[in-house]
Design an enzyme around this catalytic site. Structure first.
Site, mmCIF file in Angstrom:
data_model
loop_
_atom_site.group_PDB
_atom_site.id
_atom_site.type_symbol
_atom_site.label_atom_id
_atom_site.label_comp_id
_atom_site.label_asym_id
_atom_site.label_seq_id
_atom_site.Cartn_x
_atom_site.Cartn_y
_atom_site.Cartn_z
ATOM 1 N N ILE A 154 41.316 36.876 31.429
ATOM 2 C CA ILE A 154 39.932 37.189 31.819
ATOM 3 C C ILE A 154 39.341 38.239 30.877
ATOM 4 O O ILE A 154 38.195 38.109 30.435
ATOM 5 C CB ILE A 154 39.878 37.660 33.293
ATOM 6 C CG1 ILE A 154 40.308 36.508 34.214
ATOM 7 C CG2 ILE A 154 38.474 38.133 33.654
ATOM 8 C CD1 ILE A 154 40.529 36.899 35.666
ATOM 9 N N SER A 232 38.282 42.873 39.330
ATOM 10 C CA SER A 232 39.719 42.565 39.361
ATOM 11 C C SER A 232 40.281 42.769 40.769
ATOM 12 O O SER A 232 40.403 41.811 41.525
ATOM 13 C CB SER A 232 40.469 43.407 38.336
ATOM 14 O OG SER A 232 41.800 42.979 38.271
ATOM 15 N N ARG A 233 40.591 44.003 41.113
ATOM 16 C CA ARG A 233 41.077 44.297 42.460
ATOM 17 C C ARG A 233 40.541 45.667 42.878
ATOM 18 O O ARG A 233 40.532 46.608 42.084
ATOM 19 C CB ARG A 233 42.607 44.335 42.508
ATOM 20 C CG ARG A 233 43.280 42.968 42.466
ATOM 21 C CD ARG A 233 43.055 42.158 43.759
ATOM 22 N NE ARG A 233 43.701 40.852 43.713
ATOM 23 C CZ ARG A 233 43.150 39.737 43.231
ATOM 24 N NH1 ARG A 233 41.913 39.752 42.764
ATOM 25 N NH2 ARG A 233 43.822 38.603 43.234
ATOM 26 N N ASP A 257 32.814 43.647 42.558
ATOM 27 C CA ASP A 257 33.048 42.385 43.265
ATOM 28 C C ASP A 257 34.235 42.519 44.208
ATOM 29 O O ASP A 257 34.514 41.604 44.973
ATOM 30 C CB ASP A 257 33.317 41.256 42.248
ATOM 31 C CG ASP A 257 33.422 39.893 42.914
ATOM 32 O OD1 ASP A 257 32.532 39.579 43.730
ATOM 33 O OD2 ASP A 257 34.391 39.158 42.644
ATOM 34 N N GLU A 262 38.594 45.703 51.378
ATOM 35 C CA GLU A 262 37.781 44.496 51.613
ATOM 36 C C GLU A 262 38.383 43.543 52.638
ATOM 37 O O GLU A 262 37.654 42.768 53.261
ATOM 38 C CB GLU A 262 37.539 43.753 50.297
ATOM 39 C CG GLU A 262 38.783 43.096 49.703
ATOM 40 C CD GLU A 262 38.504 42.371 48.385
ATOM 41 O OE1 GLU A 262 37.896 42.975 47.481
ATOM 42 O OE2 GLU A 262 38.905 41.195 48.270
ATOM 43 N N HIS A 294 33.801 39.501 46.509
ATOM 44 C CA HIS A 294 34.911 38.793 45.852
ATOM 45 C C HIS A 294 34.538 37.338 45.544
ATOM 46 O O HIS A 294 35.242 36.403 45.939
ATOM 47 C CB HIS A 294 36.163 38.852 46.741
ATOM 48 C CG HIS A 294 37.433 38.802 45.952
ATOM 49 N ND1 HIS A 294 38.504 39.624 46.201
ATOM 50 C CD2 HIS A 294 37.810 38.035 44.897
ATOM 51 C CE1 HIS A 294 39.478 39.350 45.346
ATOM 52 N NE2 HIS A 294 39.078 38.390 44.548
ATOM 53 N N GLN A 295 33.441 37.174 44.826
ATOM 54 C CA GLN A 295 32.963 35.826 44.541
ATOM 55 C C GLN A 295 33.084 35.461 43.062
ATOM 56 O O GLN A 295 32.627 34.384 42.653
ATOM 57 C CB GLN A 295 31.502 35.659 45.006
ATOM 58 C CG GLN A 295 30.467 36.386 44.142
ATOM 59 C CD GLN A 295 29.043 36.134 44.587
ATOM 60 O OE1 GLN A 295 28.551 36.760 45.523
ATOM 61 N NE2 GLN A 295 28.354 35.220 43.923
ATOM 62 N N ALA A 296 33.720 36.336 42.256
ATOM 63 C CA ALA A 296 33.742 36.089 40.805
ATOM 64 C C ALA A 296 34.375 34.746 40.466
ATOM 65 O O ALA A 296 33.964 34.071 39.532
ATOM 66 C CB ALA A 296 34.473 37.225 40.094
HETATM 67 N N1 LIG Z 1 37.312 38.791 41.515
HETATM 68 C C1 LIG Z 1 37.931 37.633 41.415
HETATM 69 O O1 LIG Z 1 37.463 36.616 41.956
HETATM 70 C C2 LIG Z 1 39.233 37.513 40.616
HETATM 71 C C3 LIG Z 1 39.703 36.221 40.326
HETATM 72 C C4 LIG Z 1 40.870 36.088 39.545
HETATM 73 C C5 LIG Z 1 41.555 37.197 39.107
HETATM 74 N N2 LIG Z 1 41.095 38.437 39.425
HETATM 75 C C6 LIG Z 1 41.833 39.629 38.961
HETATM 76 O O2 LIG Z 1 41.840 39.657 37.551
HETATM 77 C C7 LIG Z 1 43.107 40.134 37.127
HETATM 78 C C8 LIG Z 1 43.355 39.713 35.697
HETATM 79 O O3 LIG Z 1 43.525 38.308 35.656
HETATM 80 P P1 LIG Z 1 44.012 37.573 34.308
HETATM 81 O O4 LIG Z 1 44.054 36.127 34.625
HETATM 82 O O5 LIG Z 1 43.227 38.037 33.145
HETATM 83 O O6 LIG Z 1 45.508 38.136 34.196
HETATM 84 P P2 LIG Z 1 46.404 38.248 32.902
HETATM 85 O O7 LIG Z 1 47.793 38.366 33.384
HETATM 86 O O8 LIG Z 1 46.068 37.150 31.916
HETATM 87 O O9 LIG Z 1 45.940 39.628 32.237
HETATM 88 C C9 LIG Z 1 46.253 40.887 32.770
HETATM 89 C C10 LIG Z 1 46.372 41.873 31.628
HETATM 90 O O10 LIG Z 1 46.668 43.155 32.190
HETATM 91 C C11 LIG Z 1 47.673 43.744 31.400
HETATM 92 N N3 LIG Z 1 48.445 44.704 32.197
HETATM 93 C C12 LIG Z 1 49.328 44.435 33.165
HETATM 94 N N4 LIG Z 1 49.846 45.567 33.652
HETATM 95 C C13 LIG Z 1 49.281 46.576 32.979
HETATM 96 C C14 LIG Z 1 49.418 47.988 33.037
HETATM 97 N N5 LIG Z 1 50.254 48.574 33.897
HETATM 98 N N6 LIG Z 1 48.675 48.722 32.205
HETATM 99 C C15 LIG Z 1 47.833 48.122 31.309
HETATM 100 N N7 LIG Z 1 47.660 46.785 31.215
HETATM 101 C C16 LIG Z 1 48.378 46.027 32.041
HETATM 102 C C17 LIG Z 1 48.532 42.602 30.895
HETATM 103 O O11 LIG Z 1 49.260 42.970 29.711
HETATM 104 C C18 LIG Z 1 47.496 41.524 30.650
HETATM 105 O O12 LIG Z 1 47.000 41.553 29.310
HETATM 106 C C19 LIG Z 1 44.080 39.533 38.170
HETATM 107 O O13 LIG Z 1 45.280 40.279 38.246
HETATM 108 C C20 LIG Z 1 43.284 39.616 39.438
HETATM 109 O O14 LIG Z 1 43.570 40.858 40.071
HETATM 110 C C21 LIG Z 1 39.951 38.610 40.170
#
Ligand SMILES: NC(=O)c1ccc[n+]([C@@H]2O[C@H](COP(=O)([O-])OP(=O)(O)OC[C@H]3O[C@@H](n4cnc5c(N)ncnc54)[C@H](O)[C@@H]3O)[C@@H](O)[C@H]2O)c1
Length: 332
Positions: A154, A232-233, A257, A262, A294-296
């Protein structure tokens, strides 16, 4: 077999029913899976949960006692599931390890631009035939600096869009992403990112190491007129600390988001109830804050992929195959 799916939105129900047709029956419930609702799963071998399910040890024990042996989580993140307890109870857990990262990245940009250009306030005004521009001034992004925390799938998609805007790219991650480096990203310590970025977007997972990554000190280190976006979270941000900084008049805009408390609120209609969460209530009152529930991920593309993968995870389980999305058991 009949599968029980919790936390199903109205738009999702026909898509889930269609995807399972010809394979298994599915019963869709609007309510989230938590301590109160877990007893409904008694007799269901396979249960599907959504991102705001609360799968702690009590819920998992209730599910196991009711005969549940598999949980098909319809999200990428799984910080809401106690995997150690699931493993101990012999419950298989699978998630959706990949779906369109563009859904979330594009939404993060939607939040960023909405707060930057005051779109919500502008819309409220024009609906009232108030056509003044007072208070609606935003900023060009070209030449400004974006800070991306987490440059995985992302974060990379978000960075590509930032590159299109002509922004300077700063990144922070435990691992550098070659695609982001190719776009011209400079990886820096998070302290430098906080100090230099005009726009900060969070894309790391929620882990013990990232819980309250954005705490009071991080917020104070950011520019007074920075824009902060979290898609993200919720637990990545200390929300009370954020409210304190907003009360002090800081930040050009904040787009959220996700929110750390939540669960039990987002995805539900609470419009006729007294809001008991004072932090969320205060957050929503700031004119420079935009909160979405949380609609992303909520695009036809991403939801379609989530559902198709969930069906595949269930089919793998019923065929006795270990699919690539299995989190528990941890070894084959
Ligand atoms: N709002 C939404 O609807 C929604 C939907 C999907 C995902 N998300 C969130 O987005 C996040 C990212 O998703 P993604 O698919 O890009 O995941 P991903 O695994 O491809 O990327 C996560 C990145 O974070 C890095 N990372 C992990 N631990 C770390 C740390 N301790 N310090 C620094 N960097 C660290 C990893 O190296 C990686 O590059 C998910 O974990 C989820 O929480 C939100």
């Amino acid at each position: 077999m009949e599968i029980l799916a919790f936390g199903v939105q109205a738009d999702e129900k026909p898509l889930i029913e269609k995807a399972f047709a010809g394979h298994h029956d599915v019963r869709c419930l609007r309510v989230n899976l938590d301590e109160d609702t877990a007893p409904i799963a008694a007799g269901y071998e396979i249960v599907s949960s959504s991102v705001n399910a609360d799968l702690d040890h009590r819920v998992l024990q209730t599910l196991a006692a009711g005969g549940t042996q598999m949980i098909a989580q319809r999200s990428t993140g799984f910080n809401n599931i106690d995997l150690d307890v699931a493993e101990r109870l012999g419950i298989t857990v699978a998630r959706v390890s990949y779906y369109s990262p563009y859904s979330v990245a594009e939404f993060a940009w939607t939040l960023a631009m909405a707060v930057n250009r005051r779109i919500v306030r502008a819309s409220i005004r024009t609906r009232d035939f108030d056509f003044r521009l007072d208070g609606l001034m935003g900023r060009d992004l070209r030449g400004r600096t974006v800070g991306v925390l987490g440059t995985g799938k992302i974060g990379e998609a978000f960075t590509r869009i930032a590159h299109g805007f002509g922004m300077n790219l700063l990144g922070w991650d435990v691992a550098e992403n070659p695609a982001c480096l190719d776009l011209g990203m400079t990886y820096v310590e998070k302290e430098r990112l906080f100090a230099e970025a005009d726009l900060i977007s969070l894309h790391v997972p929620l882990l013990p190491a990232t819980q309250h990554l954005i705490d009071a000190a991080a917020l104070k280190a950011m520019k007074d007129d920075a824009i902060l976006v979290n898609s993200s979270r919720g637990g990545l941000i200390d929300t009370e600390a954020l409210v304190a900084e907003l009360r002090a008049g800081r930040f050009a805009g904040v787009g959220l988001d996700v929110y750390e408390a939540e669960a039990g609120l987002f995805f539900l209609d609470k419009s006729l109830e007294v809001v008991e969460d004072d932090t969320l209530a205060r957050l929503i009152t700031f004119p420079n804050v935009l909160v979405t529930s949380h609609q992303a991920y909520y695009t036809t593309d991403a939801v379609g992929q989530i559902i198709d993968t969930t069906v595949q995870n269930v089919l793998d389980y019923t065929a006795g195959r270990r699919g690539e999305n299995v989190l528990v058991p941890r070894t084959a």
